[in-house]
Design a protein around this motif. Structure first.
Motif, PDB file in Angstrom:
ATOM      1  N   THR A  50       1.957  -5.421  10.124  1.00 57.98           N
ATOM      2  CA  THR A  50       2.465  -4.079   9.810  1.00 57.98           C
ATOM      3  C   THR A  50       1.757  -3.530   8.579  1.00 57.98           C
ATOM      4  O   THR A  50       1.307  -2.380   8.573  1.00 57.98           O
ATOM      5  CB  THR A  50       3.992  -4.123   9.595  1.00 57.98           C
ATOM      6  N   GLN A  51       1.614  -4.352   7.548  1.00 56.88           N
ATOM      7  CA  GLN A  51       0.920  -3.918   6.331  1.00 56.88           C
ATOM      8  C   GLN A  51      -0.545  -3.646   6.615  1.00 56.88           C
ATOM      9  O   GLN A  51      -1.129  -2.697   6.084  1.00 56.88           O
ATOM     10  CB  GLN A  51       1.067  -4.961   5.218  1.00 56.88           C
ATOM     11  N   GLN A  52      -1.154  -4.451   7.460  1.00 53.05           N
ATOM     12  CA  GLN A  52      -2.560  -4.258   7.821  1.00 53.05           C
ATOM     13  C   GLN A  52      -2.760  -2.878   8.464  1.00 53.05           C
ATOM     14  O   GLN A  52      -3.737  -2.187   8.161  1.00 53.05           O
ATOM     15  CB  GLN A  52      -2.984  -5.366   8.791  1.00 53.05           C
ATOM     16  N   VAL A  53      -1.846  -2.461   9.321  1.00 54.95           N
ATOM     17  CA  VAL A  53      -1.959  -1.138   9.956  1.00 54.95           C
ATOM     18  C   VAL A  53      -1.732  -0.036   8.932  1.00 54.95           C
ATOM     19  O   VAL A  53      -2.468   0.959   8.909  1.00 54.95           O
ATOM     20  CB  VAL A  53      -1.000  -1.007  11.155  1.00 54.95           C
ATOM     21  N   TYR A  54      -0.733  -0.179   8.063  1.00 55.67           N
ATOM     22  CA  TYR A  54      -0.526   0.815   7.006  1.00 55.67           C
ATOM     23  C   TYR A  54      -1.795   0.974   6.167  1.00 55.67           C
ATOM     24  O   TYR A  54      -2.206   2.090   5.842  1.00 55.67           O
ATOM     25  CB  TYR A  54       0.649   0.425   6.088  1.00 55.67           C
ATOM     26  N   ASP A  55      -2.426  -0.143   5.819  1.00 52.31           N
ATOM     27  CA  ASP A  55      -3.651  -0.099   5.020  1.00 52.31           C
ATOM     28  C   ASP A  55      -4.773   0.620   5.762  1.00 52.31           C
ATOM     29  O   ASP A  55      -5.506   1.418   5.180  1.00 52.31           O
ATOM     30  CB  ASP A  55      -4.103  -1.511   4.633  1.00 52.31           C
ATOM     31  N   ARG A  56      -4.911   0.353   7.056  1.00 48.61           N
ATOM     32  CA  ARG A  56      -5.960   1.010   7.839  1.00 48.61           C
ATOM     33  C   ARG A  56      -5.702   2.515   7.936  1.00 48.61           C
ATOM     34  O   ARG A  56      -6.623   3.322   7.837  1.00 48.61           O
ATOM     35  CB  ARG A  56      -6.062   0.398   9.234  1.00 48.61           C
ATOM     36  N   LEU A  57      -4.447   2.899   8.119  1.00 45.77           N
ATOM     37  CA  LEU A  57      -4.107   4.326   8.184  1.00 45.77           C
ATOM     38  C   LEU A  57      -4.393   5.016   6.851  1.00 45.77           C
ATOM     39  O   LEU A  57      -4.877   6.150   6.827  1.00 45.77           O
ATOM     40  CB  LEU A  57      -2.641   4.510   8.590  1.00 45.77           C
ATOM     41  N   THR A  58      -4.130   4.327   5.760  1.00 46.97           N
ATOM     42  CA  THR A  58      -4.433   4.875   4.428  1.00 46.97           C
ATOM     43  C   THR A  58      -5.937   5.047   4.267  1.00 46.97           C
ATOM     44  O   THR A  58      -6.403   6.085   3.791  1.00 46.97           O
ATOM     45  CB  THR A  58      -3.876   3.945   3.326  1.00 46.97           C
TER      46      THR A  58
END
Length: 176
Positions: A50-58
């Motif tokens: 979940t954090q990995q996706v948030y980071d990619r979206l950022t």
């Protein structure tokens, strides 16, 4: 895959096709979550994914929406299998094609060839130290709401024994 027999020995009640399907679902969920900018689209994610996706979206914020259109999976293989005292990582490599772009003007006439590594984890503790456990009827798959003395499924009437089953989580996706 040389790791398939180890998986089958450790999880005799689960078919190899089931774990392969989980890996495919993890990939499509990951790509959908990025394209729709919605982490709820992830398939059984760990907190790490979940954090990995948030980071990619950022990271993508200045470039716009990242697209993965017409995904077609070609090959999937269990590349590594690590069982370390009750916590298992099954690492899959998946080759696939899709139209990958940020802006319609960048879209190519032919699809991009991509590959990724996906880690599915069994028995990983969550941030609060709890382990996810699920209970389902072995006959109809319905959730079993009360565990204890109850030994009959309230949906289909089948008998069952109470067994705690740790859930597989998609833990990371990495393009290779």
């Amino acid at each position: 895959s040389i790791h398939k027999p180890k998986f089958q020995k450790d999880f005799p009640d689960m078919s190899y096709a089931q774990i392969e399907t989980m890996a495919k679902n993890a990939l499509t969920g990951y790509l959908t979550a990025i394209e729709e900018q919605d982490v709820s689209k992830l398939y059984e994610p760990s907190l790490n994914l979940t954090q990995q996706v948030y980071d990619r979206l950022t990271d993508n914020a200045s470039r716009g929406v990242e697209h993965f259109d017409n995904v077609k999976i070609h090959r999937i293989a269990l590349a590594n299998y690590i069982n370390s005292g009750g916590v298992v990582d099954a690492v899959f490599e998946i080759s696939f094609e899709c139209y990958h772009f940020f802006d319609e003007s960048e879209k190519l006439n032919a699809p991009n060839q991509l590959a990724c590594s996906i880690v599915l984890n069994h028995g990983k503790a969550l941030a609060d130290g709890a382990v996810i456990e699920g209970h389902n009827c072995p006959n109809c798959g319905a959730p079993i709401s009360a565990i204890g003395n109850k030994k009959v499924c309230e949906y289909c009437g089948s008998g069952f024994s109470t067994i705690d089953i740790k859930v597989w989580l998609a833990d990371s996706v990495k393009f290779i």
